[in-house]
Motif scaffolding. Structure first.
Motif, short mmCIF file in Angstrom:
data_model
loop_
_atom_site.label_atom_id
_atom_site.label_comp_id
_atom_site.label_asym_id
_atom_site.label_seq_id
_atom_site.Cartn_x
_atom_site.Cartn_y
_atom_site.Cartn_z
N ALA A 1 0.82 -1.21 0.00
CA ALA A 1 0.00 0.00 0.00
C ALA A 1 0.86 1.26 0.00
N GLY A 2 2.01 1.20 0.56
CA GLY A 2 2.86 2.39 0.63
C GLY A 2 3.11 2.76 2.08
N PRO A 3 3.82 3.86 2.33
CA PRO A 3 4.46 4.74 1.35
C PRO A 3 5.63 4.05 0.64
N TRP A 4 6.17 4.73 -0.37
CA TRP A 4 7.23 4.15 -1.19
C TRP A 4 8.41 5.10 -1.24
N THR A 5 9.62 4.51 -1.18
CA THR A 5 10.84 5.31 -1.31
C THR A 5 11.91 4.48 -1.98
N PHE A 6 12.76 5.16 -2.77
CA PHE A 6 13.86 4.46 -3.41
C PHE A 6 14.97 5.47 -3.68
N LYS A 7 16.20 5.11 -3.32
CA LYS A 7 17.35 5.97 -3.60
C LYS A 7 18.02 5.47 -4.86
N ASP A 8 18.04 6.31 -5.91
CA ASP A 8 18.58 5.87 -7.19
C ASP A 8 20.07 6.19 -7.30
N ASP A 9 20.64 5.96 -8.46
CA ASP A 9 22.09 6.10 -8.62
C ASP A 9 22.55 7.52 -8.91
N ARG A 10 21.63 8.47 -8.88
CA ARG A 10 22.01 9.88 -8.85
C ARG A 10 22.22 10.33 -7.42
N GLY A 11 21.87 9.44 -6.47
CA GLY A 11 21.88 9.81 -5.07
C GLY A 11 20.58 10.48 -4.66
N THR A 12 19.60 10.44 -5.56
CA THR A 12 18.30 11.07 -5.31
C THR A 12 17.36 10.08 -4.65
#
Length: 352
Positions: free
Chosen positions: A53-64
């Protein structure tokens, strides 16, 4: 197939190479493809992700670190990313990048994805239909990156409008690292989107990749004199790849594969990626095995008619194998690439 004819290339065009020139990336856009039906039914043979259901978070390879109130379900992705997510049971609604060939069949970069069940926003470099994109009400745009910040196949000239639609973006780095790293990152992204990454299917696929890697390491150790060259063919030029920068070649080299390649000084002209040779000089580097770019934009070995190519010892010995210079980042799709090279080295005759 038609041959590439551009002679001036941007840095992004070079980066399309995966170690040899991304020939399709430099072709001018010639209009948007007709939309395919949106939505996607999971292949019955695949596990289906069940988003939380969430919430959702993900750290990508830009560091974002991207965040949302719920796990994305209306996903738009570069075709190779969509294919990898599909292998983990995560389906997308829209794709961009080389999706179909001129005869309407699925491109090699589409993997097992049913391209008739997604909306195609653009099939060539520079194509991205913003209206169709917005109509999908996307809640995530995911792609790869060939530098620290540029989202692959998202056109620079329309980037602000695309980002203005409001969907968060995720970039997975695929440059100057070894293949196992982006494979792990794609697995993490799939997990965040609801994939069961501890399933028997995924566990078996990862073990198969590790076993294939061990086999390649053993083959390279047992046959240290076997030289491997990575190339890509166009009408007028044969591109010889350097083994740095490309995720697959860096990984294979770390496992002990003996690559024959241009010097660092020669590679400088392309930013470190490749050397351009005329067909008259295609025999400049002596190799026992040639890995040839299998992407649609490159001319395939069976279609090369130049006599100089046919006289190469590796060609005469039938020691030419396919290489996907932009691997689909699932263990299921990368295992055959590793296995193919291991088998070639194990069975190769010394001809250089």
């Amino acid at each position: 197939m038609s041959n590439a004819r551009a002679t001036h290339f941007s840095r992004r065009g070079m980066l399309a190479a995966g170690g040899a020139l991304g020939l399709g990336a430099v072709l001018a856009a010639c209009g948007d493809d007709d939309a395919k039906s949106s939505g996607s039914d999971a292949d019955a043979s695949k596990a289906v992700a069940t988003p939380a259901a969430g919430p959702w978070t993900f750290k990508d390879d830009r560091g974002t670190t991207v965040k949302a109130d719920k796990v994305p379900s209306s996903i738009v992705a570069f075709i190779g990313v969509a294919a990898a997510l599909h292998d983990y049971g995560v389906e997308v609604k829209g794709v961009f990048g080389p999706t179909t060939t001129k005869d309407g069949k699925a491109d090699v970069q589409a993997g097992d994805l049913d391209v008739t069940k997604v909306t195609v926003l653009g099939n060539e470099w520079g194509q991205f239909n913003i209206e169709k994109y917005a109509a999908l009400a996307p809640d995530l745009l995911a792609t790869t990156m060939f530098d620290a910040s540029t989202l692959w196949y998202v056109p620079e000239e329309s980037k602000e409008k695309i980002l203005g639609v409001g969907a968060p973006t995720v970039g997975i780095s695929v440059v100057d690292i070894q293949l196992d790293k982006p494979l792990q990152r794609m697995l993490e992204l799939a997990k965040s989107l609801g994939a069961d990454t501890t399933s028997a299917k995924v566990t078996a696929a990862k073990k198969a990749f590790e076993d294939a890697s061990a086999r390649l390491r053993a083959a390279a150790k047992a046959n240290p004199d076997i030289k491997v060259l990575a190339g890509s063919a166009s009408q007028d030029i044969f591109y010889v790849s350097g083994s740095n920068l490309s995720i697959d070649l860096e990984y294979f080299k770390a496992l002990g594969v003996n690559f024959v390649e241009p010097s660092a000084d020669v590679l400088k002209a392309s930013g470190g990626w490749y050397e351009s040779l005329s067909w008259e000089n295609v025999d400049k580097y002596k190799a026992d095995i040639i890995m040839m770019d299998s992407r649609t934009a490159a001319i395939q070995p069976a279609d090369i008619t130049e006599a100089t190519w046919k006289q190469l010892p590796a060609v005469k010995a039938d020691q030419v194998i396919a290489r996907n210079a932009e691997p689909i980042l699932s263990y299921e799709k990368c295992t055959p690439l590793v296995t193919s090279l291991a088998e070639a080295i194990e069975n190769a005759k010394k001809v250089s």
